[in-house]
Motif scaffolding. Sequence first.
Motif, PDB file in Angstrom:
ATOM      1  N   THR A  93      -0.393   5.993  -6.900  1.00  0.00           N
ATOM      2  CA  THR A  93      -0.463   7.035  -5.878  1.00  0.00           C
ATOM      3  C   THR A  93       0.183   8.324  -6.357  1.00  0.00           C
ATOM      4  OG1 THR A  93      -0.641   5.510  -4.008  1.00  0.00           O
ATOM      5  CG2 THR A  93       0.339   7.659  -3.556  1.00  0.00           C
ATOM      6  N   LEU A  94       1.281   8.222  -7.073  1.00  0.00           N
ATOM      7  CA  LEU A  94       1.924   9.430  -7.613  1.00  0.00           C
ATOM      8  C   LEU A  94       1.050  10.084  -8.686  1.00  0.00           C
ATOM      9  CD1 LEU A  94       5.633   8.217  -7.883  1.00  0.00           C
ATOM     10  CD2 LEU A  94       4.716   9.903  -6.284  1.00  0.00           C
ATOM     11  N   LYS A  95       0.367   9.278  -9.482  1.00  0.00           N
ATOM     12  CA  LYS A  95      -0.480   9.824 -10.553  1.00  0.00           C
ATOM     13  C   LYS A  95      -1.745  10.478 -10.001  1.00  0.00           C
ATOM     14  CE  LYS A  95       1.459   8.303 -14.586  1.00  0.00           C
ATOM     15  NZ  LYS A  95       1.687   9.089 -15.823  1.00  0.00           N
ATOM     16  N   THR A  96      -2.350   9.854  -8.988  1.00  0.00           N
ATOM     17  CA  THR A  96      -3.644  10.317  -8.485  1.00  0.00           C
ATOM     18  C   THR A  96      -3.530  11.179  -7.239  1.00  0.00           C
ATOM     19  OG1 THR A  96      -3.978   8.373  -7.073  1.00  0.00           O
ATOM     20  CG2 THR A  96      -4.735   8.224  -9.372  1.00  0.00           C
ATOM     21  N   GLY A  97      -2.419  11.040  -6.515  1.00  0.00           N
ATOM     22  CA  GLY A  97      -2.286  11.732  -5.231  1.00  0.00           C
ATOM     23  C   GLY A  97      -3.050  11.052  -4.115  1.00  0.00           C
ATOM     24  N   LYS A  98      -3.638   9.871  -4.391  1.00  0.00           N
ATOM     25  CA  LYS A  98      -4.479   9.181  -3.411  1.00  0.00           C
ATOM     26  C   LYS A  98      -3.798   7.903  -2.911  1.00  0.00           C
ATOM     27  CE  LYS A  98      -8.780  10.859  -5.490  1.00  0.00           C
ATOM     28  NZ  LYS A  98     -10.102  10.487  -6.051  1.00  0.00           N
ATOM     29  N   PRO A  99      -4.114   7.504  -1.672  1.00  0.00           N
ATOM     30  CA  PRO A  99      -3.600   6.215  -1.192  1.00  0.00           C
ATOM     31  C   PRO A  99      -4.096   5.077  -2.081  1.00  0.00           C
ATOM     32  CG  PRO A  99      -4.555   7.492   0.603  1.00  0.00           C
ATOM     33  CD  PRO A  99      -4.937   8.198  -0.671  1.00  0.00           C
ATOM     34  N   SER A 100      -3.308   4.044  -2.193  1.00  0.00           N
ATOM     35  CA  SER A 100      -3.714   2.895  -2.999  1.00  0.00           C
ATOM     36  C   SER A 100      -3.149   1.630  -2.389  1.00  0.00           C
ATOM     37  CB  SER A 100      -3.217   3.047  -4.442  1.00  0.00           C
ATOM     38  OG  SER A 100      -1.796   3.019  -4.486  1.00  0.00           O
ATOM     39  N   LYS A 101      -3.705   0.502  -2.779  1.00  0.00           N
ATOM     40  CA  LYS A 101      -3.154  -0.772  -2.316  1.00  0.00           C
ATOM     41  C   LYS A 101      -3.356  -1.834  -3.389  1.00  0.00           C
ATOM     42  CE  LYS A 101      -7.080  -2.755   0.274  1.00  0.00           C
ATOM     43  NZ  LYS A 101      -7.474  -3.308   1.590  1.00  0.00           N
ATOM     44  N   CYS A 102      -2.468  -2.800  -3.368  1.00  0.00           N
ATOM     45  CA  CYS A 102      -2.512  -3.905  -4.328  1.00  0.00           C
ATOM     46  C   CYS A 102      -2.225  -5.192  -3.575  1.00  0.00           C
ATOM     47  CB  CYS A 102      -1.485  -3.686  -5.438  1.00  0.00           C
ATOM     48  SG  CYS A 102      -1.554  -4.909  -6.769  1.00  0.00           S
ATOM     49  N   PHE A 103      -3.132  -6.133  -3.636  1.00  0.00           N
ATOM     50  CA  PHE A 103      -2.928  -7.412  -2.955  1.00  0.00           C
ATOM     51  C   PHE A 103      -3.195  -8.527  -3.961  1.00  0.00           C
ATOM     52  CE2 PHE A 103      -7.127  -5.674  -2.183  1.00  0.00           C
ATOM     53  CZ  PHE A 103      -7.973  -6.693  -2.555  1.00  0.00           C
ATOM     54  N   TYR A 104      -2.289  -9.479  -4.028  1.00  0.00           N
ATOM     55  CA  TYR A 104      -2.422 -10.566  -4.985  1.00  0.00           C
ATOM     56  C   TYR A 104      -3.311 -11.676  -4.427  1.00  0.00           C
ATOM     57  CZ  TYR A 104       1.272  -8.806  -8.071  1.00  0.00           C
ATOM     58  OH  TYR A 104       2.006  -8.056  -8.946  1.00  0.00           O
ATOM     59  N   THR A 105      -4.098 -12.274  -5.314  1.00  0.00           N
ATOM     60  CA  THR A 105      -4.828 -13.487  -4.956  1.00  0.00           C
ATOM     61  C   THR A 105      -3.830 -14.653  -4.947  1.00  0.00           C
ATOM     62  OG1 THR A 105      -5.310 -14.013  -7.261  1.00  0.00           O
ATOM     63  CG2 THR A 105      -6.887 -12.583  -6.095  1.00  0.00           C
ATOM     64  N   ARG A 106      -4.266 -15.763  -4.389  1.00  0.00           N
ATOM     65  CA  ARG A 106      -3.385 -16.932  -4.393  1.00  0.00           C
ATOM     66  C   ARG A 106      -3.083 -17.371  -5.822  1.00  0.00           C
ATOM     67  NH1 ARG A 106       0.061 -17.876  -1.026  1.00  0.00           N
ATOM     68  NH2 ARG A 106      -1.467 -17.608   0.642  1.00  0.00           N
ATOM     69  N   LYS A 107      -4.044 -17.230  -6.712  1.00  0.00           N
ATOM     70  CA  LYS A 107      -3.817 -17.572  -8.116  1.00  0.00           C
ATOM     71  C   LYS A 107      -2.721 -16.685  -8.704  1.00  0.00           C
ATOM     72  CE  LYS A 107      -6.256 -18.100 -12.562  1.00  0.00           C
ATOM     73  NZ  LYS A 107      -5.456 -17.202 -13.395  1.00  0.00           N
ATOM     74  N   GLU A 108      -2.761 -15.394  -8.408  1.00  0.00           N
ATOM     75  CA  GLU A 108      -1.733 -14.484  -8.927  1.00  0.00           C
ATOM     76  C   GLU A 108      -0.359 -14.807  -8.349  1.00  0.00           C
ATOM     77  OE1 GLU A 108      -3.465 -10.180  -9.972  1.00  0.00           O
ATOM     78  OE2 GLU A 108      -3.966 -10.823  -7.933  1.00  0.00           O
ATOM     79  N   VAL A 109      -0.322 -15.160  -7.078  1.00  0.00           N
ATOM     80  CA  VAL A 109       0.956 -15.532  -6.456  1.00  0.00           C
ATOM     81  C   VAL A 109       1.567 -16.717  -7.198  1.00  0.00           C
ATOM     82  CG1 VAL A 109       2.050 -16.483  -4.386  1.00  0.00           C
ATOM     83  CG2 VAL A 109       0.395 -14.618  -4.172  1.00  0.00           C
ATOM     84  N   ASN A 110       0.749 -17.725  -7.464  1.00  0.00           N
ATOM     85  CA  ASN A 110       1.247 -18.930  -8.129  1.00  0.00           C
ATOM     86  C   ASN A 110       1.569 -18.698  -9.598  1.00  0.00           C
ATOM     87  OD1 ASN A 110       1.088 -20.580  -5.840  1.00  0.00           O
ATOM     88  ND2 ASN A 110      -1.055 -21.064  -6.211  1.00  0.00           N
ATOM     89  N   GLU A 111       0.838 -17.801 -10.230  1.00  0.00           N
ATOM     90  CA  GLU A 111       0.959 -17.620 -11.671  1.00  0.00           C
ATOM     91  C   GLU A 111       1.948 -16.516 -12.044  1.00  0.00           C
ATOM     92  OE1 GLU A 111      -2.533 -17.806 -14.792  1.00  0.00           O
ATOM     93  OE2 GLU A 111      -2.409 -15.778 -13.993  1.00  0.00           O
TER      94      GLU A 111
ATOM     95  N   THR B  68       0.850  -1.184   0.000  1.00  0.00           N
ATOM     96  CA  THR B  68       0.000   0.000   0.000  1.00  0.00           C
ATOM     97  C   THR B  68       0.885   1.233   0.000  1.00  0.00           C
ATOM     98  OG1 THR B  68      -1.820   1.151   1.128  1.00  0.00           O
ATOM     99  CG2 THR B  68      -0.196   0.058   2.522  1.00  0.00           C
ATOM    100  N   ALA B  69       0.356   2.353  -0.478  1.00  0.00           N
ATOM    101  CA  ALA B  69       1.157   3.573  -0.594  1.00  0.00           C
ATOM    102  C   ALA B  69       0.295   4.799  -0.307  1.00  0.00           C
ATOM    103  CB  ALA B  69       1.770   3.682  -1.991  1.00  0.00           C
ATOM    104  N   TYR B  70       0.966   5.852   0.152  1.00  0.00           N
ATOM    105  CA  TYR B  70       0.294   7.140   0.347  1.00  0.00           C
ATOM    106  C   TYR B  70       1.346   8.245   0.290  1.00  0.00           C
ATOM    107  CZ  TYR B  70       2.082   6.885   5.180  1.00  0.00           C
ATOM    108  OH  TYR B  70       2.903   6.789   6.273  1.00  0.00           O
ATOM    109  N   ILE B  71       0.897   9.476   0.091  1.00  0.00           N
ATOM    110  CA  ILE B  71       1.769  10.645   0.095  1.00  0.00           C
ATOM    111  C   ILE B  71       1.644  11.320   1.461  1.00  0.00           C
ATOM    112  CG2 ILE B  71       2.305  12.862  -0.988  1.00  0.00           C
ATOM    113  CD1 ILE B  71       2.781  10.531  -2.843  1.00  0.00           C
ATOM    114  N   ASP B  72       2.765  11.587   2.140  1.00  0.00           N
ATOM    115  CA  ASP B  72       2.689  12.205   3.468  1.00  0.00           C
ATOM    116  C   ASP B  72       2.721  13.734   3.376  1.00  0.00           C
ATOM    117  OD1 ASP B  72       5.340  13.010   3.144  1.00  0.00           O
ATOM    118  OD2 ASP B  72       6.163  11.444   4.430  1.00  0.00           O
ATOM    119  N   VAL B  73       2.722  14.392   4.528  1.00  0.00           N
ATOM    120  CA  VAL B  73       2.635  15.840   4.588  1.00  0.00           C
ATOM    121  C   VAL B  73       3.863  16.511   3.971  1.00  0.00           C
ATOM    122  CG1 VAL B  73       3.700  16.036   6.875  1.00  0.00           C
ATOM    123  CG2 VAL B  73       2.037  17.764   6.123  1.00  0.00           C
ATOM    124  N   GLN B  74       4.967  15.788   3.880  1.00  0.00           N
ATOM    125  CA  GLN B  74       6.178  16.323   3.259  1.00  0.00           C
ATOM    126  C   GLN B  74       6.277  15.939   1.780  1.00  0.00           C
ATOM    127  OE1 GLN B  74       8.477  14.717   6.918  1.00  0.00           O
ATOM    128  NE2 GLN B  74       9.821  16.282   6.036  1.00  0.00           N
TER     129      GLN B  74
END
Length: 358
Positions: free
Chosen positions: A274-292, A211-217
């Motif tokens: 996050t850099l493009k939108t300025g918003k927090p984001s997250k990415c989590f892989y499914t078990r299928k994605e982990v294996n594939e 996950t990512a976010y932009i802080d106050v700095q």
Amino acid sequence: MKFREVNHSIPKVDGRGLLKGASAYTDDLAVESALIIKLLRSPYAFAKIKSINTKKALKVEGIECILTYKDVPRIPITRAGQGYPEPSPKDKFILDNYVRYVGDEVAIVAGTTEKVVDDAIKLIEVDYEVLEPVLDFEKAIGHKSIIHPEKEIYTMFPMGLDVKNNVACSYMDTMIVGDVEKTLEECEFVVSERYYTHAQQQTAMEPHTSTAYIDVQERLNIITSTQNPYHTRRIIGEALNKPLRDIRVYKPRIGGGFGAKQQVHNDLFKAIVTLKTGKPSKCFYTRKEVNESTFTRHQMRIDVQLGADKEGNLKAFDMQILSNTGAYGEHSLTTFMVAGSKLLPMYNKAKALRFEGK
């Protein structure tokens, strides 16, 4: 004699919190409003993207951005988190117009909910030129399909990269002690065998999550389930052409890694969203994605030739390895070198030794 620590039960520092279900892992620490990121992945083992149309997908309500290879920096990197200079060819881009395995990334899709992202992915239109893949690593050298035709890839030091022959690295004519052929001829007994090891998927309890976010700095902050936060920071900075002082990487408790998280996987995708939108984001892989779509321990072919005298003392040791690093060269040199360096010191009384590999 009494000891303060030895022979005493010592409570695990974070044990109580984990047992109580306190927030400890990456997904626990992501803000609720974080954009959800998913990947459109290749259905082909080797193909060139002729065209990609995201217009319909962008109209889905809740979609914040869709990125293709046209929208991200084209800087060659290696995702392998290792020492520096990196002992892996820089043959990977954030996104590319070539896909090199089933599950390779085609587009990054970010939206407010998992459902809208899934809906948008179905609307992305991609026209592929399907190419002949290399499916047998023993036939990769000299195969008519060149997996990396791009001109930008390079290595930070000579390691035998041979793009035209699909060789990520090689180690030849270097680790040799004595005259191997002559010593083998002099041995009373010679044994030659070929062995294979299979690719192995490590399968940690916690899938690859970040996950990512932009802080106050205005720094990019990354929380990620990784085994190598410092390398992750460096690789992200290189791929995005961003100073390291503007990037922070935080590694919380991870739910297993076993080497599978010694690379950058989805960290780049949420960083750039996050850099493009300025918003927090997250990415989590499914078990299928982990294996594939993540790494495995490398499949290998190992040819071993041993020579001994009539008393059974080893006099000669010859080891030749062919390693399957897959579509990209991450950890290519390191992995097969470890296969030799962990073994050869056991035979340091042999008269002649040789270790080589590709």
